[in-house]
Scaffold this active site. Structure first.
Site, PDB file in Angstrom:
ATOM      1  N   SER A 110     -15.948 -64.466   5.189  1.00 51.65           N
ATOM      2  CA  SER A 110     -17.280 -63.869   5.236  1.00 51.65           C
ATOM      3  C   SER A 110     -17.865 -64.104   6.622  1.00 51.65           C
ATOM      4  O   SER A 110     -17.520 -65.079   7.302  1.00 51.65           O
ATOM      5  CB  SER A 110     -18.201 -64.514   4.195  1.00 51.65           C
ATOM      6  OG  SER A 110     -19.557 -64.151   4.395  1.00 51.65           O
TER       7      SER A 110
ATOM      8  N   TYR B 188     -21.224 -72.531   0.461  1.00 54.47           N
ATOM      9  CA  TYR B 188     -20.402 -71.318   0.444  1.00 54.47           C
ATOM     10  C   TYR B 188     -20.012 -70.927   1.874  1.00 54.47           C
ATOM     11  O   TYR B 188     -18.851 -70.602   2.149  1.00 54.47           O
ATOM     12  CB  TYR B 188     -21.185 -70.191  -0.226  1.00 54.47           C
ATOM     13  CG  TYR B 188     -20.541 -68.828  -0.149  1.00 54.47           C
ATOM     14  CD1 TYR B 188     -19.598 -68.431  -1.094  1.00 54.47           C
ATOM     15  CD2 TYR B 188     -20.888 -67.926   0.852  1.00 54.47           C
ATOM     16  CE1 TYR B 188     -19.004 -67.173  -1.033  1.00 54.47           C
ATOM     17  CE2 TYR B 188     -20.308 -66.670   0.921  1.00 54.47           C
ATOM     18  CZ  TYR B 188     -19.373 -66.295  -0.023  1.00 54.47           C
ATOM     19  OH  TYR B 188     -18.790 -65.055   0.057  1.00 54.47           O
TER      20      TYR B 188
ATOM     21  N   LYS C 231     -16.225 -70.689   3.691  1.00 51.52           N
ATOM     22  CA  LYS C 231     -15.705 -69.499   4.353  1.00 51.52           C
ATOM     23  C   LYS C 231     -15.282 -69.801   5.795  1.00 51.52           C
ATOM     24  O   LYS C 231     -14.363 -69.169   6.323  1.00 51.52           O
ATOM     25  CB  LYS C 231     -16.739 -68.384   4.302  1.00 51.52           C
ATOM     26  CG  LYS C 231     -16.990 -67.852   2.889  1.00 51.52           C
ATOM     27  CD  LYS C 231     -15.715 -67.296   2.256  1.00 51.52           C
ATOM     28  CE  LYS C 231     -15.951 -66.596   0.943  1.00 51.52           C
ATOM     29  NZ  LYS C 231     -14.747 -65.975   0.376  1.00 51.52           N
TER      30      LYS C 231
END
Length: 252
Positions: A143, A156, A160
């Site tokens: 991401s 998160y 990534k």
């Protein structure tokens, strides 16, 4: 001749959103594709939709954190198609929002177990099959948050970032064997997973203000990047993370 004709691909978390679009595009480009999801119902629905398009697809339930599910995913792929050329690791979770140092330890462990550890294990377990085929490749789905952490997606975002590092390390290890490892880093894509970033007017305006192209991306646009990365057109590309973000800044 379709550019992925004769190839067999496994795409995880591929019954909705970006994963589904990737599976569909790879199949449209000639590959036989095995899809998976944590829920059999989702697999059945996705298979029905793809088969209406006369695409060569198979699917089964697979929770990527479960060793037996991963084992069955690859064994059934080999049983059905006889080989494996492409692995796309797309599964991800984000059970809570907040800053990185506000993250509960159990939530942190869950995020890293699914987003990072499972990607590593999928690649490791796929490797014996990928080694049998010429021109095999792996794509991890990261991401843009891995480059510039989103404020409310701290843990998160770090997970990534780890996938970008995993891509680079694995690519160096496997390059002598002719196996390429690359990474897709989507920007803000209109999917169920990212709806919190656009579902109300204020959130949507805030998101668009960061995107020079002035719109959210589509799953189909992400699928096109992956199809390129696993094709012979990208035969001299490995260890790279392709940012597809409408111009959003991406610098570590």
């Amino acid at each position: 001749m379709k550019r992925l004709a004769g190839k067999v691909a496994v795409v995880t978390a591929s019954t909705d959103g970006i994963g589904f679009a990737i599976a569909k595009r790879l199949a449209e480009d000639g590959a036989a594709v095995v899809i998976s999801s944590r829920k059999q119902k989702n697999v059945d629905n996705a298979l029905a939709e793809l088969r209406k398009l006369n695409l060569n697809v198979h699917g089964l339930k697979c929770h990527v954190s479960e060793a037996q599910d991963r084992k069955q995913l690859f064994e059934e792929t080999i049983s059905k198609y006889g080989k494996l050329n492409i692995l796309v690791s797309n599964a991800a979770t984000n059970p809570a929002v907040g800053g990185v140092l506000e993250c509960d330890e159990k939530v942190w462990d869950k995020i890293f177990d699914v987003n990072v550890k499972s990607s590593y294990l999928l690649a490791k377990e796929a490797l014996p099959y990928l080694r049998r085929e010429k021109g095999s490749s792996i794509v991890f789905v990261s991401s843009i948050a891995g480059y510039d952490a989103f404020e409310l997606l701290g843990a998160y975002s770090v997970s990534k970032t780890a996938l970008i590092g995993l891509t680079k390390a694995a690519a160096k290890d496997l390059a002598p064997e002719g196996i390429r490892v690359n990474c897709l880093a989507p920007g803000i894509i209109r999917t169920k997973f990212s709806k919190a970033l656009y579902e109300n007017e204020a959130a949507n305006e805030a998101a668009l203000s960061k995107i020079p192209m002035g719109r959210l991306g589509t799953s189909e646009e992400m699928a096109g990047v992956v199809s390129f990365l696993v094709s012979e057109d990208a035969g001299y590309i490995t260890g790279e993370s392709i940012v597809a973000s409408g111009g959003m800044s991406a610098r570590l």
